[in-house]
Enzyme design. Structure first.
Site, short mmCIF file in Angstrom:
data_model
loop_
_atom_site.label_atom_id
_atom_site.label_comp_id
_atom_site.label_asym_id
_atom_site.label_seq_id
_atom_site.Cartn_x
_atom_site.Cartn_y
_atom_site.Cartn_z
N GLU A 134 0.77 -1.13 -0.17
CA GLU A 134 -0.01 -0.02 0.06
C GLU A 134 0.66 1.24 -0.05
OE1 GLU A 134 -3.16 -0.11 3.07
OE2 GLU A 134 -4.03 -1.91 1.59
N GLU A 191 -4.79 -8.96 -0.92
CA GLU A 191 -5.72 -8.57 0.18
C GLU A 191 -7.31 -8.44 -0.24
OE1 GLU A 191 -4.29 -5.66 3.08
OE2 GLU A 191 -2.59 -5.93 2.75
O1 AHR Z 1 -5.35 -6.34 6.43
C1 AHR Z 1 -5.09 -5.15 7.33
C2 AHR Z 1 -4.57 -3.93 6.68
O2 AHR Z 1 -5.26 -3.31 5.39
C3 AHR Z 1 -3.26 -4.30 5.93
O3 AHR Z 1 -2.27 -4.22 7.21
C4 AHR Z 1 -3.20 -3.27 4.97
O4 AHR Z 1 -2.48 -3.33 3.86
C5 AHR Z 1 -4.43 -2.68 4.60
O5 AHR Z 1 -4.83 -1.52 4.70
#
Ligand code: AHR
Length: 519
Positions: free
Chosen positions: A204, A323
């Site tokens: 991110e 994710e």
């Molecule tokens: O999964 C939780 C968080 O969500 C992670 O650390 C981040 O990459 C995302 O914003």
């Protein structure tokens, strides 16, 4: 006599009506017809689409995977829970991403090697400000992956780390012969290198990974990626947040194709970031909104893939959705920074439709990682001291593991709407594949909150003798497993199908997931 004749006529009429009704019922066409051309297999569905994610966040690592080498209450292998290992092996976990997430960009891997008593601590600034003692480090994670038979996916620290630190980590983990880092590894008790193919360069970068612009990140990415050989490693660039198509455009435009194998994408199914709602106590309106968010993955993957097609028509670069999952308010009374939430049939729906979307885009989606494995967000496992339970999401991942590395089969189907007030979404989601033994698997999801729906699976180009199935369903969408009742929801044999003229006629109960095996 007259009475007898009247009664007899009535009986005959009733019998005729019943026959007619049955005939009409049998002849009634299914609401959805799904045509599967079994001889038109295309690309492989990479098993890595079924990957997972484990961050140093809340009780994912500590208490989830790792209970410490001195623990005498919970059976473990080198500190990692045996029950967790068995469950993840059964699920066929293909890869595991670590150590973050946002945590990755604060993590210095050298702090997590060598004698535990000498390891420095750090403040986990993103997740509750707790003290991280580094007792679970590189050796623990990579040994765990070996034990699970899963591929590690390491996320490197770009925001607060250096290229040198990154190169050292690669050398420490993967270098065969003599080198300073390989020697250090051997000194720490590991003679042979591990196999680490997948490397994420930052996380991110548009947010917790440094708040960078895509142009700035693309330059930094190139700097890191230059020191890795693409023949040996699979380098993944930190990708877009949801619908940030500009991010993908810039990365695909500015990073030469010999420096990148994968570009990431993150998308969570959240009702509203300011009011995420309860994981278990939700209305039908909440349910509908969550489904809309989950189904959006199809549009996101399509649009990001279209941009990638422009710069990479041969589809060499994978779209890596590292994710995804549902995100709600934490369970009452738990640390807000630990992201601990329960998991209901609503989450099973998110998993079912999302995995179907990934299967159906497997020409470009080569890996995905559900967030996160244990005790965090849409977990497959929850633990409470020595107790462990498998969530509805776990069962979906296990039912779907038949698609791993199978040949994707195109499915053409009409749909029916699931409507709530003025909102509507397609009720049915389907994907299909043929495995190495020639068996066909069809995964079907009905997300309708109230109605069952019928699907005729019209299989063409394939003679089959046997159909079996498994189902995940429950009485209420809010149903979930608890430590007192851990098996309320589990996969069961599915009997709601029969042979039709052209295939298999399936009845899908509301909010259910079914996987058929046809051979
Ligand atoms: O999964 C939780 C968080 O969500 C992670 O650390 C981040 O990459 C995302 O914003």
């Amino acid at each position: 006599m007259l009475m007898f004749i009247i009664q007899q006529r009535k009986r005959l009429l009733t019998m005729a009506m019943a026959w007619l009704c049955n005939t009409v019922l049998v002849a009634q066409p299914a609401e959805v017809t799904a045509i599967i051309n079994a001889d038109q297999g295309k690309q492989q569905i990479s098993k890595h689409i079924y990957g997972h994610f484990s961050e140093h966040l809340g009780r994912c690592i500590y208490g989830g995977f790792y209970v410490g080498t001195d623990n005498t209450k919970i059976p473990h292998v080198d500190g990692v829970r045996k029950d967790v290992i068995a469950a993840l092996k059964h699920m066929k976990i293909p890869n595991l991403r670590w150590p973050g997430g946002c945590f990755a960009d604060t993590y210095h891997w050298k702090d997590g090697i060598g004698p535990r008593s000498e390891r420095p601590t750090l403040v986990n600034r993103w997740w509750g400000g707790v003290i991280e003692d580094n007792s679970f480090g590189t050796h623990d994670f990579l040994n765990l992956c070996e034990e699970l038979g899963t591929e590690p996916y390491l996320a490197a620290n770009v925001a607060t780390g250096t290229v040198q630190e990154f190169i050292d980590w690669i050398q420490y983990t993967t270098h065969e012969s003599q080198s300073p880092m390989a020697e250090l590894r051997k000194k720490n008790g590991r003679e042979k290198p591990w196999k680490v193919k997948y490397w994420g360069i930052g996380n991110e970068a548009w947010g917790c990974g440094g708040n960078m612009t895509p142009e700035y990140y693309a330059n930094i990415y190139k700097q890191f990626a230059t020191f890795m050989d693409g023949k040996e490693f699979y380098r993944i660039a930190s990708g877009a947040n949801v619908a940030d198509y500009h991010w993908t455009e810039v990365l695909m435009r500015d990073i030469p194709k010999n420096l990148v194998e994968g570009v990431a994408l993150h998308h969570y199914s959240v009702i509203d970031w300011n009011n995420k709602g309860s994981a278990t106590e939700f209305s039908e309106e909440d349910y509908m909104t969550t489904m809309q968010r989950a189904l959006r993955m199809d549009e996101l993957v399509t649009r990001h893939a279209t941009i990638m097609d422009k710069y990479d028509p041969q589809k060499k670069v994978g779209l890596i959705v590292d994710e995804w999952g549902g995100w709600y308010n934490v369970e009452p009374g738990t640390n807000p920074g630990f992201l601990y939430q329960q998991n209901t049939m609503r989450d099973a729906m998110i998993a079912g439709v999302t995995l179907n979307i990934f299967n159906n885009h497997s020409d470009r989606v080569r890996m995905a990682n559900l967030a996160q494995t244990i005790n965090v967000l849409q977990a497959v496992i929850l633990t409470d001291e020595e107790k462990m339970l498998l969530t509805p999401t776990y069962h979906v991942l296990t039912m779907y593991n038949v698609h791993q590395d199978a040949t994707w089969l195109p499915v053409n189907y009409n749909n029916v709407d699931y409507t709530y007030k003025d909102k509507k979404v397609p009720a049915i989601s389907i994907s299909a594949s043929k495995d190495a033994t020639g068996a066909i698997h069809v995964s079907l999801v009905n997300i309708d909150y109230a109605k069952k729906h019928s699907v005729n699976v019209d299989l063409r180009g394939y003679d089959f003798k046997k159909v079996t199935g498994t189902i995940l369903s429950s009485a209420k969408a809010q149903d979930h497993n608890t430590f007192d009742n851990p098996e309320k929801i589990k996969q069961k044999e599915f009997k709601g199908f029969k042979a039709s003229k052209s295939g298999v006629l399936v009845d899908l109960p509301p909010f259910s997931v079914v996987v058929l095996e046809i051979k």
